[in-house]
Structure formats: structure tokens, C-alpha cells
Design an enzyme around this catalytic site. Sequence first.
Site, PDB file in Angstrom:
ATOM      1  N   ASP A  32     105.965 -74.292  49.680  1.00 24.76           N
ATOM      2  CA  ASP A  32     104.653 -74.501  49.889  1.00 24.76           C
ATOM      3  C   ASP A  32     104.034 -75.422  48.998  1.00 24.76           C
ATOM      4  OD1 ASP A  32     101.635 -73.618  50.490  1.00 24.76           O
ATOM      5  OD2 ASP A  32     102.669 -71.661  49.352  1.00 24.76           O
ATOM      6  N   ASP A  33     103.853 -76.495  50.143  1.00 24.27           N
ATOM      7  CA  ASP A  33     103.285 -77.766  49.508  1.00 24.27           C
ATOM      8  C   ASP A  33     103.805 -78.600  49.288  1.00 24.27           C
ATOM      9  OD1 ASP A  33     100.437 -76.305  50.279  1.00 24.27           O
ATOM     10  OD2 ASP A  33      99.524 -77.006  48.644  1.00 24.27           O
ATOM     11  N   CYS A  70      98.199 -73.142  54.789  1.00 22.04           N
ATOM     12  CA  CYS A  70      98.946 -72.346  54.832  1.00 22.04           C
ATOM     13  C   CYS A  70      99.377 -71.265  56.234  1.00 22.04           C
ATOM     14  CB  CYS A  70      98.903 -72.078  53.356  1.00 22.04           C
ATOM     15  SG  CYS A  70      98.837 -72.591  52.016  1.00 22.04           S
ATOM     16  N   HIS A 126      99.643 -64.316  52.565  1.00 21.07           N
ATOM     17  CA  HIS A 126      98.052 -65.696  52.982  1.00 21.07           C
ATOM     18  C   HIS A 126      98.313 -65.422  54.976  1.00 21.07           C
ATOM     19  CE1 HIS A 126      96.284 -69.024  51.901  1.00 21.07           C
ATOM     20  NE2 HIS A 126      95.607 -67.952  52.338  1.00 21.07           N
ATOM     21  N   ASP A 271     105.541 -75.915  54.492  1.00 25.56           N
ATOM     22  CA  ASP A 271     104.422 -75.090  55.418  1.00 25.56           C
ATOM     23  C   ASP A 271     103.561 -76.174  55.513  1.00 25.56           C
ATOM     24  OD1 ASP A 271     103.188 -75.903  52.483  1.00 25.56           O
ATOM     25  OD2 ASP A 271     102.193 -73.706  53.239  1.00 25.56           O
ATOM     26  N   ASN A 272     103.167 -77.671  55.258  1.00 25.01           N
ATOM     27  CA  ASN A 272     102.337 -78.572  55.684  1.00 25.01           C
ATOM     28  C   ASN A 272     102.760 -79.716  54.612  1.00 25.01           C
ATOM     29  OD1 ASN A 272     100.336 -76.046  53.785  1.00 25.01           O
ATOM     30  ND2 ASN A 272     100.063 -78.307  52.795  1.00 25.01           N
ATOM     31  N   LYS A 289      98.457 -82.564  53.079  1.00 22.09           N
ATOM     32  CA  LYS A 289      97.608 -81.394  53.377  1.00 22.09           C
ATOM     33  C   LYS A 289      96.262 -81.595  53.569  1.00 22.09           C
ATOM     34  CE  LYS A 289      96.513 -77.066  51.184  1.00 22.09           C
ATOM     35  NZ  LYS A 289      97.346 -76.218  49.342  1.00 22.09           N
TER      36      LYS A 289
END
Length: 497
Positions: A32-33, A70, A126, A271-272, A289
Site C-alpha cells: 500500500d503506497d 487505493c 477499502h 497499489d499505486n 500517488k
Amino acid sequence: MGSIIIALVFSIYVNFCTSASPKPHVIFMLSDDQGYRDIGYHGSIFDTPVMDSLAAEGVKLENYYVQPLCTPTRSQLLTGRYQIRTGLQHGVLKQNQPSCLPTDEVTIAEKMRDAGYSTHMVGKWHLGFYENACMPTERGFDTFLGYLTGSEDYYSHDKSSGYDFRRNASVEWNYDGVYSTILYAEEAVDIISEHDPDEPMFLYIPFQAPHTPLSAPSNYTDPYTSTINDNDRLAYAGMVTCMDEAVGNIIEALKSNSDMYDNTVIIFSSDNGGDTAAGGYNWPLRGEKGSYFEGGIRAIGFVHSPLLDDGIKGTVNNELIHVSDWFPTIIEGIADWNTNGTKTLDGVNQWNTIKSGSASGRTEILYNIDPMAVLSKGGKKWNGQSFDVKISAAIRSGDMKLITGDKGTDGWIAPPDASLTSVSGPAYSGQVVWLYNITADPTEENDLAETEIDTVIALLDRLAVYEADAVAVNYPTSESGANPNTNGNGGVWGPWA
């Protein structure tokens, strides 16, 4: 005589079925990130030996894309469909919005269950939870351990004014004070260790790390205190290092359970892009992001498996691949099942591309069209084009990528622990269309919008085609009824409608 033949045929059939290899297990890990820069093999100063080794022995995906935020990435991973099909074109879902991944969308977990797989999820959801039908265990997952919102404290599992941690549909209080990355690895190890290797398993592990709030146990940050002076970057380094160790523990569990590892496909993806305001970096890519520049959407990705062709192991794959491709790749390619019953897919089955190195069936990616993000003024007019270039959108076709609407001022931001110099993007001049040849110019330094007019027009036409098929954005206003302290949920985030 006839009964003997029938018995013989039946015996052959039984022997064939019992001796046939079981379907491959699939482990999908999503960070995540995690910035493009933030892994060892892309130049990170902090260590990721497990992920580096897995990638080096597998296939590195170096022309692989996700979404810049996300919720959109997760929605496309789980459905194989662009966010213009699901109403999730704008931003991310907030915990107090009465919205979720539409319940009439078939998820990858549902299809894998149809294919005979047990399905498990450990980590961040999410994708909305305002009603019970939105919950992970109602969307195809046999089991779920994790949280529903977009971020929370790594130890207390609190989000704003509420607690957010569940096992399946029930609130789970036993892990208050346990660091989530370690917790998720332990849960995944337990699932794997207790699993019958002859029965196929799909395990989805969307880690919380290294998303904010920045937090890591000191034993993971201590090794970097003499080399990283920036506090955010130091915490971020510890978070990624802990996640790398977690990945290693999961792999060891596969190897310990009757060589389950030998029949498993392991997929890793971010994810990004990294958030440069929160310790993550994407250098040498432009942007971060939330951006449609490469730093927001070009992802870390690799596949590791003994099932890959021998000549492919240890190679780099430069074929065009998108996060929506995992849906048909896993279901049709790896699980050898079908996508019957789904709505029209945007994803492409890339299993032969990854496993054997064949050409990708994808030539185009729609990154997004967000009609809620529209510039009020400024910009060059593209007369005769049906697509409004003030709308925030992005598309890639072949080598060329077009961005519209966004101010386009993102720069190239270097991590503070490297001997590199950040470069600012251009000042906003009213321009609303940018064009880049990503193959020749992956760092997006040369805007071709003024010279490649025919290409701009062609890509605007493609955006118009997609826009005509898009559903309305589903981004409702927040509801006070979501407040876990006043809606009867006892201070716990969960369904309220």
C-alpha cells in the site's frame, strides 16, 4: 464382458483423476503506497532481500500499471473492469460514504470459489462497507481478517474515532497492540500451514504497509539511523523492511507445508505510486500517488513460481500489463477456469505472457476519466473533438500516453537518502493536454502535444468512446449515520445502512 469393460474404464478414470496435479495455489500480495523506487532492485537504499530474491528468480514486470489511488486499484483487481464501469472514477471511498464496490459485480474471489478454491483475505479492504452485502465475506472470501477503511493505526487499529478490525464479519479485539504487518504475516502463515496442499487455495494479502500513519517497530528502523536522516523516510524504510520479512515468512510457510510452494504462483504488486509527503518515492519517474504521470501509476510488480517456464525465470517482462489483467490471468490462465457470469471484462489474460514470454494481448490502457475533476478555465482548445479536455483523464495506446485536465506541474522528486537532486515541474501555463512517448521517454520529460497533433486527436477520440460507455460516478456525500459512536455499533466501524 460389458461390466468388465465398464469397471476397467472407471478404474482408469479414477486413477487419472487422483493422479492429476491439483490446480495451482495463488498468493497475491499487495503493498500500500510503496513507491516505484522503494524496493532494492529499483535502487532503494534500504534492504528488501526477500522481495529482491523472489523477483530475481521469477519475472519482473517492468511495463506494469495500476491506478493512482487505493480504491480504484483494488476495484479493478477484484473485478477485471475499469472504474468507469463501476462508478468509482473519483477519489477513494471514505469510511462515512454510503457506497461500495457494486454488489452486482462478480469478484475474483467468487470466481475462484466457483473453480474449487478456498478463498482467504488478510489485510486492507477499502472497497466500502456501508451495508452487510459490501463486506469481504459477502464478496466471495471464505475468511477475512483485517480492516475495512483506508488507513488506521498499526498497533491500536483505530481509525479516527472508531475501532476497525474484524475476523470475518465479527469484531476482533484480540490483536489490540499487535503491529499489523507482523499480524497479517502470522495469519497468512497459519492459513497456509493448516491448508491441505491437495486442495487449491487463493490467498489475497493486501498489506497495510507502508501507508500512513508512518510507524514501525524500532528493530526495523535502527539499522538505518546512521544513513537516513529524514524521520518520515526512516519510518517508511522500517515499514518496508518489516513487510519484506513478512513476505519471507509466508514463503517459508509454503515450503514447510508438504512442498506446497512447488505448486504455487506468487504475485506481488504495489497499489499505486509512493506519497512523497509520507516517505515514499518514485524516482526517476515523474510524479507520485494521485498523479497520472508514471510515478503515480507504474507499479512494482513481479511473479515468482516454480511453475514458470525455466527459460523465463530470472527475466524482465516489458509487455504492457494492467492491474485489471489479474482477474482473467488468475481465473482463466492459472486456475484454468472460466469467467462466465461476469460483466464485460477490460482485463486481458496475461498468463502465457508471464509464464512463457509471449506477446501481451493488451495494447491500450484507460487509466481513468473523472467527470468530477474538471478545470474551470484555461487551456488550449482542441476544436472538433468531442472529449472535453478540461476533464481529468489519461489513456495509453501503444507507446503513447495522453493526459488531460490535470495541471501537469508534477516534478521529479528524489528520495532524501540518495545523492540526487529533485527537479520541479513546469509552472502551470493554462495547458490541459500532455502527450508522451513512454517507451522512448519513460521519465516524461518531452511533451509532444504540440507536435504530434494526429496522435492527440486519435487518443481524444478513444477517450470519447470510453466516456460514452461510462456509468455515472457514485461518490455520495458523507452520512452522519456512519459514525460508529452514535449509530449503535459500539465505537466500531462497520455497516450502518
